[in-house]
Design a protein around this motif. Structure first.
Motif, PDB file in Angstrom:
ATOM      1  N   LYS A 154      43.231  -5.243 109.262  1.00  0.00           N
ATOM      2  CA  LYS A 154      42.344  -6.139 108.577  1.00  0.00           C
ATOM      3  C   LYS A 154      41.662  -5.712 107.266  1.00  0.00           C
ATOM      4  CE  LYS A 154      40.379  -8.017 113.002  1.00  0.00           C
ATOM      5  NZ  LYS A 154      39.282  -8.171 113.663  1.00  0.00           N
ATOM      6  N   ASP A 155      41.578  -6.388 106.284  1.00  0.00           N
ATOM      7  CA  ASP A 155      41.062  -6.008 105.150  1.00  0.00           C
ATOM      8  C   ASP A 155      40.080  -6.950 104.121  1.00  0.00           C
ATOM      9  OD1 ASP A 155      42.823  -7.679 103.886  1.00  0.00           O
ATOM     10  OD2 ASP A 155      44.016  -6.107 102.946  1.00  0.00           O
ATOM     11  N   GLY A 156      39.321  -7.534 104.829  1.00  0.00           N
ATOM     12  CA  GLY A 156      38.564  -8.742 103.821  1.00  0.00           C
ATOM     13  C   GLY A 156      39.410  -9.975 103.818  1.00  0.00           C
TER      14      GLY A 156
ATOM     15  N   SER B 127      52.867 -11.430 104.149  1.00  0.00           N
ATOM     16  CA  SER B 127      52.504 -12.889 104.327  1.00  0.00           C
ATOM     17  C   SER B 127      51.033 -12.949 104.260  1.00  0.00           C
ATOM     18  CB  SER B 127      53.026 -13.179 105.570  1.00  0.00           C
ATOM     19  OG  SER B 127      52.533 -12.277 107.072  1.00  0.00           O
ATOM     20  N   ARG B 128      50.146 -11.959 104.494  1.00  0.00           N
ATOM     21  CA  ARG B 128      48.544 -12.112 104.464  1.00  0.00           C
ATOM     22  C   ARG B 128      48.168 -13.287 105.121  1.00  0.00           C
ATOM     23  NH1 ARG B 128      47.037  -7.717 103.024  1.00  0.00           N
ATOM     24  NH2 ARG B 128      45.387  -8.335 101.984  1.00  0.00           N
TER      25      ARG B 128
ATOM     26  N   LEU C  49      47.096  -5.226 119.555  1.00  0.00           N
ATOM     27  CA  LEU C  49      45.787  -5.311 119.160  1.00  0.00           C
ATOM     28  C   LEU C  49      45.359  -4.224 118.300  1.00  0.00           C
ATOM     29  CD1 LEU C  49      43.771  -7.695 119.205  1.00  0.00           C
ATOM     30  CD2 LEU C  49      42.626  -6.477 121.150  1.00  0.00           C
ATOM     31  N   GLU C  50      45.656  -2.915 118.641  1.00  0.00           N
ATOM     32  CA  GLU C  50      45.081  -1.875 117.895  1.00  0.00           C
ATOM     33  C   GLU C  50      45.825  -1.743 116.605  1.00  0.00           C
ATOM     34  OE1 GLU C  50      44.941   3.157 118.360  1.00  0.00           O
ATOM     35  OE2 GLU C  50      45.190   1.837 120.259  1.00  0.00           O
ATOM     36  N   GLU C  51      47.077  -1.894 116.408  1.00  0.00           N
ATOM     37  CA  GLU C  51      47.659  -1.971 115.219  1.00  0.00           C
ATOM     38  C   GLU C  51      47.042  -2.931 114.317  1.00  0.00           C
ATOM     39  OE1 GLU C  51      49.130  -1.690 118.192  1.00  0.00           O
ATOM     40  OE2 GLU C  51      50.569  -0.078 118.416  1.00  0.00           O
ATOM     41  N   LEU C  52      46.951  -4.197 114.839  1.00  0.00           N
ATOM     42  CA  LEU C  52      46.605  -5.291 114.124  1.00  0.00           C
ATOM     43  C   LEU C  52      45.129  -5.029 113.579  1.00  0.00           C
ATOM     44  CD1 LEU C  52      47.955  -8.207 116.421  1.00  0.00           C
ATOM     45  CD2 LEU C  52      48.788  -7.593 113.977  1.00  0.00           C
ATOM     46  N   ASN C  53      44.239  -4.690 114.365  1.00  0.00           N
ATOM     47  CA  ASN C  53      42.731  -4.411 113.790  1.00  0.00           C
ATOM     48  C   ASN C  53      42.829  -3.525 112.586  1.00  0.00           C
ATOM     49  OD1 ASN C  53      41.234  -6.004 115.442  1.00  0.00           O
ATOM     50  ND2 ASN C  53      41.461  -4.642 117.276  1.00  0.00           N
TER      51      ASN C  53
ATOM     52  N   CYS D 219      42.520 -10.596 104.777  1.00  0.00           N
ATOM     53  CA  CYS D 219      43.619 -10.764 105.587  1.00  0.00           C
ATOM     54  C   CYS D 219      43.226 -10.511 106.872  1.00  0.00           C
ATOM     55  CB  CYS D 219      44.778  -9.575 105.138  1.00  0.00           C
ATOM     56  SG  CYS D 219      46.434  -9.393 105.920  1.00  0.00           S
ATOM     57  N   LEU D 220      43.780 -11.143 107.908  1.00  0.00           N
ATOM     58  CA  LEU D 220      43.150 -10.893 109.527  1.00  0.00           C
ATOM     59  C   LEU D 220      41.818 -10.890 109.547  1.00  0.00           C
ATOM     60  CD1 LEU D 220      45.772  -8.595 111.274  1.00  0.00           C
ATOM     61  CD2 LEU D 220      45.815 -10.969 111.062  1.00  0.00           C
ATOM     62  N   GLN D 221      41.239 -11.882 109.111  1.00  0.00           N
ATOM     63  CA  GLN D 221      39.736 -12.136 109.368  1.00  0.00           C
ATOM     64  C   GLN D 221      39.489 -12.301 110.919  1.00  0.00           C
ATOM     65  OE1 GLN D 221      38.588 -15.274 106.803  1.00  0.00           O
ATOM     66  NE2 GLN D 221      39.144 -14.492 105.085  1.00  0.00           N
ATOM     67  N   LYS D 222      40.474 -12.945 111.686  1.00  0.00           N
ATOM     68  CA  LYS D 222      40.172 -13.220 113.109  1.00  0.00           C
ATOM     69  C   LYS D 222      41.512 -13.091 113.591  1.00  0.00           C
ATOM     70  CE  LYS D 222      35.804 -15.050 113.258  1.00  0.00           C
ATOM     71  NZ  LYS D 222      35.189 -14.779 111.853  1.00  0.00           N
ATOM     72  N   ILE D 223      41.417 -12.309 115.094  1.00  0.00           N
ATOM     73  CA  ILE D 223      42.552 -12.226 115.886  1.00  0.00           C
ATOM     74  C   ILE D 223      42.211 -12.873 117.273  1.00  0.00           C
ATOM     75  CG2 ILE D 223      43.859 -10.616 117.204  1.00  0.00           C
ATOM     76  CD1 ILE D 223      43.529  -8.486 114.815  1.00  0.00           C
ATOM     77  N   ILE D 224      43.013 -14.100 117.433  1.00  0.00           N
ATOM     78  CA  ILE D 224      42.881 -14.685 118.756  1.00  0.00           C
ATOM     79  C   ILE D 224      43.532 -13.855 119.940  1.00  0.00           C
ATOM     80  CG2 ILE D 224      42.765 -16.937 119.806  1.00  0.00           C
ATOM     81  CD1 ILE D 224      41.203 -16.839 117.057  1.00  0.00           C
ATOM     82  N   SER D 225      42.862 -13.219 120.960  1.00  0.00           N
ATOM     83  CA  SER D 225      43.825 -12.670 121.847  1.00  0.00           C
ATOM     84  C   SER D 225      42.874 -12.412 123.027  1.00  0.00           C
ATOM     85  CB  SER D 225      44.461 -11.405 121.499  1.00  0.00           C
ATOM     86  OG  SER D 225      43.508 -10.334 121.499  1.00  0.00           O
TER      87      SER D 225
END
Length: 411
Positions: free
Chosen positions: A72-74, A53-54, A65-69, A76-82
């Protein structure tokens, strides 16, 4: 201010909360697409869906959070709100402005992408439009006329990241101006506690939730009589459970049917009208349904005979995200192939009798046998495996694996 443009994907991977609800509507207001992801996903499942889904930004709780960080690849997932992410929810609120005007989205634009389940390529991202979601809450309001605007309290126990929870437990409550009791972990004990403390009047639940609450001894010390109406879906609800729960609450439970691909509801037993045990009811307003021959979908089956259930209506999805082949197979001339084998009686009530597609529904969750088989085959002790669904008193169905051990291995 963080670079989210109209049409961008923004993810939500968290249990029911005030933050989830506000973030979701903020995404829609910005003209972006909300990608809802189950907070119960395992690491590999989560990675698969995020890579598909990017999303540029994601609301999450710290458990993942660890898996989500790592994903990140430029772009995709530029910011994580938590609470421990790039920004907290409070940071996001501080950056907001009351002067922001909603992006003027077209009703045919995609509002949300919800995944059907599965981890081996079976899982598909269902694109639901603003019109799909709007018409669905209007359908539900028409079906439950007893419940008045601004006068009820919803039991928000169904997870908002699933379409049943999104449309019924959240959107319908907001549309009607109701209070919504947010239950992040809808286990039997917190459900009973929420009912006793906050006195909901409307409770959409899945069978596992009814069964779980009735199994607790403290149910006899909990006043459930505030509940006036219940809606059950995702799997059949045993008749003895219906009778027991209705006796304890004085409420009426109506069973229905739906799919992620139809926002989800297409059929419900009439609330206050004739209910038929074992039936999913009749089509809701603006919704057409027919039973077609399994080998020839152009041939409609006579009353009382089985075939595949097909539905058409304004709540039917736009299609699958980046799966044109699957979209073309599932949507034909506006008709949705449900993959369920059903029949219609002489009064127009529909019954699901089997599933055409290879899927198990356990506790309201879709489980694909191929997922379990893939994992088990990774074990050197397993030569062959087949997973099937078997009846279960609490979950409705549960997976059963039939295993052929590898040579020289003890079963």
């Amino acid at each position: 201010g963080m670079g989210i443009q109209a049409g961008d994907h923004v993810g939500l991977c968290a249990p029911n909360s005030a933050e989830w609800l506000a973030f979701y509507f903020g995404v829609l207001k910005a003209g972006a697409v909300a990608v809802t992801l189950s907070s119960q996903l395992q690491k590999d499942e989560l990675a698969l869906l995020i890579n598909h889904s990017r999303p540029k930004m994601l609301l999450a709780f710290d458990e993942n959070l660890e898996e989500l960080n790592a994903l990140k690849d430029g772009d995709c997932l530029q910011k994580i709100i938590s609470p421990q992410g790039d920004l907290t929810f409070s940071d996001l609120m501080d950056k907001g402005s009351g002067n922001f005007k909603a992006v003027d989205a077209d009703r045919s634009d995609t509002a949300a992408i919800l995944y059907t389940g599965g981890t081996t390529g079976v899982s598909k991202g269902v694109m639901l439009t603003h019109a799909n979601l709007s018409r669905q809450v209007q359908h539900i309001r028409a079906w439950f006329p007893k419940f008045k605007r601004g006068e009820e309290i919803m039991l928000g126990a169904l997870p908002f990241f699933h379409v049943f929870g999104l449309s019924v437990a959240m959107n319908f409550a907001i549309y009607m101006g109701w209070g919504d009791i947010l239950v992040p972990k809808p286990q039997p004990e917190p459900l009973l506690e929420a009912i006793g403390k906050f006195r909901p009047t409307f409770a959409p639940l899945v069978p596992t939730m009814y069964i779980g609450m009735l199994s607790l001894p403290q149910i006899n010390q909990t006043d459930l009589t505030s509940i006036a109406g219940c809606f059950s879906g995702s799997a059949p609800l045993p008749v003895e459970i219906i009778r027991d729960f209705e006796k304890k609450t004085g409420a009426v439970i109506v069973e229905g049917f739906g799919m992620t691909e139809s926002s989800p509801v297409t059929h419900i037993n009439p609330f206050g009208g004739q209910r038929k045990v074992g039936s999913i009811g009749i089509p809701i307003p603006d919704t057409a349904a027919r039973i077609v021959d399994l080998g020839d979908p152009s041939r409609e089956m006579p009353v009382g005979e089985t075939g595949e259930l097909m539905v058409r209506g304004p709540q039917v999805m736009k299609g699958y995200w980046q799966r044109e082949d699957a979209t073309a197979e599932t949507l034909v001339d506006g008709w949705l192939h449900t993959g369920d084998i059903a029949m219609m009686d002489e009064e127009g009530y529909f019954y699901i009798v089997d599933r055409k597609k290879d899927m198990i529904i356990s506790g309201g969750q879709n489980i694909y046998p191929a997922d379990i088989e893939t994992i088990m085959l990774a074990n050197d002790a397993v030569s062959e495996v087949a997973v099937i669904g078997v009846p279960h008193a609490k979950w409705g169905e549960t997976p059963l694996a039939i295993v052929v051990p590898a040579a020289d291995m003890d079963a």
